[in-house]
Design an enzyme around this catalytic site. Structure first.
Site: not given
Length: 470
Positions: A81, A156, A180
Site C-alpha cells: 500500500k 482505504s 481499511s
C-alpha cells in the site's frame, strides 16, 4: 504451468519455489504481465517496479539455487500500500501533496518483507491519506472491484485488495485504522487480517490516527495470512506502541478443529442494522460452525452502543492533529471529501476527546469480561451489500444510510480496542462476496486464524473467482 501459476496461494507456490520447480523470475514476470494487462481497468497500482522486481527475482533465484532459501515468502511477488515508506521510491499516501515524497528508509514492515525475500511489485492505490472506504481517488483514479467493475473495492486499502483478488499479486500489505484492511477484504472476497495493536510495527506507515492505526496482510487464504503475519510481526524499538513480546509464528499452528471453541454472537451492536440477505448468509455460516463442533453463545456488551461515537471522536481528532500543519498552507490540495473529514476534526473539544478515551476503557473492560467466556466474536464485516462506485449513500432494508459510516460500523471496535480481527468470505450475494468478521481477544491471533480456517474449509465461495481475471 505458467498459465495458472497466478491462481496458486503463497503456501502452494512457495513449495514449488523451494523445490526449484518454479523460478521467482517466472513468477514475477507472470505477475508483471498480468499487471500490464489488467491494471488499466482496475487501477490497483499507483506505481509498478518492473525493473527492480525482476532484479530482486533474479537475486532470489540465485540465492535459492545456492541453497539459501529464506522461507515461504522467498521469491514471492507482493504488493505494498502506498502509505508505507519505501526507500528511494515515491510514497504518495494517495495524495497530490505527497506526489514527490521520497523516503530515505523503509517502513519496518517493508524491511521485514525484504528480509523474508519477498519480491516487491509496486505500490497500490488507496483512498487519499487512508481517509475513506471507497478508494475513489481524485488524483490517482478510481480503483475498481474485480468482481464487478461498477462496485467499490472497499478502502482505504482498495488497491491492495483488488491486486490480490485479480491475481496480480500473491499477497499485499494494507493499513487499517477503522476497517481499511477488512472492508476491502469483504468487498473483494479475501482474507484481511488486522492484528493486535502493536503486534506489527507502524514505523514508516504515514499515520491516520496513531492510537488506532494497524498494518496487516491481505491474502487469498488463511494460511497465507498467517505466513505474512509471521514475517512482519515483532518488536520494533522505533515504534513506541510496539509490543515487546515474542513473535508467535502461527503459520504452522493453524487448525480448522473447532473442538471446545466458543463463538460469541453479540446481537445489539453487530446485528443491529444489517441487510437481511447479508445477515442470512452470516447466520448460516455460524450455524455451519455449530454443526462442526463449535459452541455458540449469545453475549451482551452494552457499552458497544457508544463505540462508534468514541471511534469517530478519536479518529477525527488525531487525524486533524496529523494534518494540521499542512492544512494551514495547502488545504486546497486535499480532495473535497478528505478535506471535509479533516475539517470535522476541529469540532470535537478536548473534553470530547478525553471522554472518548474514557469510553474506550469502559468498553475494553466489558469486552475483556466477555472474552473470559468465549474465544471469538462473529459478525457481518459489512452491514450492507458492497456499494457501487460513487454511491454516497447505501440502502439497507429499504433505508438510506451513509456509505462510509456503514462500512466502519462493525469493524470499528476492533481498532478502538486494538483487537485482532479478520474478515473472511462467506459466500456470494448478487455475484459479489459477503464478508464475515472474526474478532479475538488482544494477543490471540491464533484463535482468530483457527476459526477463519474452519470457515475457509466450508468452501462457501465454491471456488468462484472474479470471472474476467481467471
Amino acid at each position: 504451468m505458467t498459465s495458472d501459476l497466478h491462481r496458486l496461494s503463497i503456501s502452494e507456490v512457495s513449495k514449488l519455489i523451494k523445490a526449484k520447480k518454479v523460478s521467482p523470475v517466472e513468477l514475477t514476470r507472470n505477475s508483471l504481465d498480468r499487471i500490464q494487462k489488467f491494471n488499466p481497468q482496475l487501477n490497483a497500482f499507483i506505481a509498478v517496479y518492473e525493473e527492480d522486481a525482476l532484479k530482486q527475482a533474479r537475486s532470489a533465484e540465485r540465492e535459492i539455487g545456492r541453497g539459501n532459501y529464506r522461507g515461504k515468502l522467498h521469491g514471492v511477488p507482493i504488493a505494498i500500500k502506498d502509505n508505507l515508506y519505501f526507500a528511494g521510491k515515491v510514497t504518495t499516501m494517495g495524495s497530490k501533496i505527497h506526489k514527490d515524497f521520497v523516503s530515505d528508509f523503509d517502513a519496518t514492515a517493508v524491511v521485514k518483507l525484504r528480509e523474508s525475500g519477498a519480491i516487491f511489485l509496486g505500490k497500490t492505490n488507496m483512498h487519499e491519506y487512508a481517509l475513506g472506504a471507497t478508494t475513489d481517488n481524485p488524483y490517482y483514479g478510481t480503483c475498481r472491484n474485480p468482481w464487478d467493475l461498477s462496485r467499490i473495492p472497499g478502502g482505504s486499502s482498495g488497491g491492495s485488495a483488488a491486486a490480490v483478488a485479480a491475481f496480480l499479486a500473491y499477497g499485499a500489505l494494507g493499513s487499517d485504522t477503522s476497517g481499511s484492511i477488512r472492508v476491502p477484504a469483504a468487498a473483494c472476497g479475501l482474507v484481511g487480517f488486522k492484528p493486535t495493536y502493536g503486534r506489527v510495527s507502524k514505523y514508516g506507515c504515514f499515520p491516520e490516527a496513531w492510537t488506532l492505526d494497524h498494518v496487516g496482510p491481505l491474502t487469498r487464504t488463511v494460511q497465507d495470512s498467517a505466513i505474512m503475519l509471521d514475517a512482519i510481526s515483532g518488536y520494533d524499538s522505533s515504534d513506541p506502541t510496539s509490543l515487546n513480546v515474542a513473535n508467535p509464528k502461527l503459520a504452522n499452528k493453524v487448525s480448522a478443529d473447532l473442538t471446545g471453541v466458543v463463538i460469541g454472537v453479540e446481537e445489539e451492536f453487530f446485528f443491529e442494522f444489517v441487510d437481511h440477505e447479508v445477515e442470512k448468509m452470516v447466520r448460516a455460516t455460524i450455524e455451519m460452525l455449530r454443526r462442526r463442533g463449535a459452541k455458540i453463545k449469545k453475549v451482551k456488551i452494552p457499552s458497544l452502543k457508544d463505540a462508534f461515537w468514541a471511534l469517530t471522536i478519536i479518529d477525527t481528532s488525531e487525524t486533524t492533529a496529523v494534518h494540521q500543519p499542512t492544512m494551514k498552507t495547502r488545504a486546497q490540495d486535499y480532495g473535497d471529501d478528505v478535506r471535509f473529514l479533516i475539517e470535522c476534526g476541529y469540532l470535537p473539544t478536548a473534553v470530547d476527546y478525553l471522554q472518548a478515551l474514557q469510553l474506550r476503557r469502559l468498553i475494553q473492560k466489558e469486552v475483556d469480561h466477555v472474552f473470559g467466556e468465549i474465544d471469538v466474536l462473529l459478525a457481518p464485516t459489512l452491514p450492507s451489500k458492497t456499494p457501487k462506485v460513487g454511491e454516497l449513500t447505501s440502502v439497507i432494508n429499504g433505508k438510506s444510510v451513509d456509505t462510509i459510516e456503514t462500512c466502519m460500523h462493525n469493524v470499528g471496535p476492533g481498532n478502538l480496542l486494538g483487537l485482532p480481527s479478520i474478515s473472511m468470505p462467506c459466500g456470494l450475494l448478487e455475484g459479489i462476496p459477503v464478508g464475515i468478521e472474526i474478532i479475538g481477544a488482544a494477543g490471540d491471533e491464533h484463535s482468530v486464524l483457527n476459526v477463519g480456517r474452519a470457515i475457509e474449509s466450508l468452501e462457501l465461495l465454491q471456488e468462484a473467482i472474479p470471472a474476467n481475471y481467471s
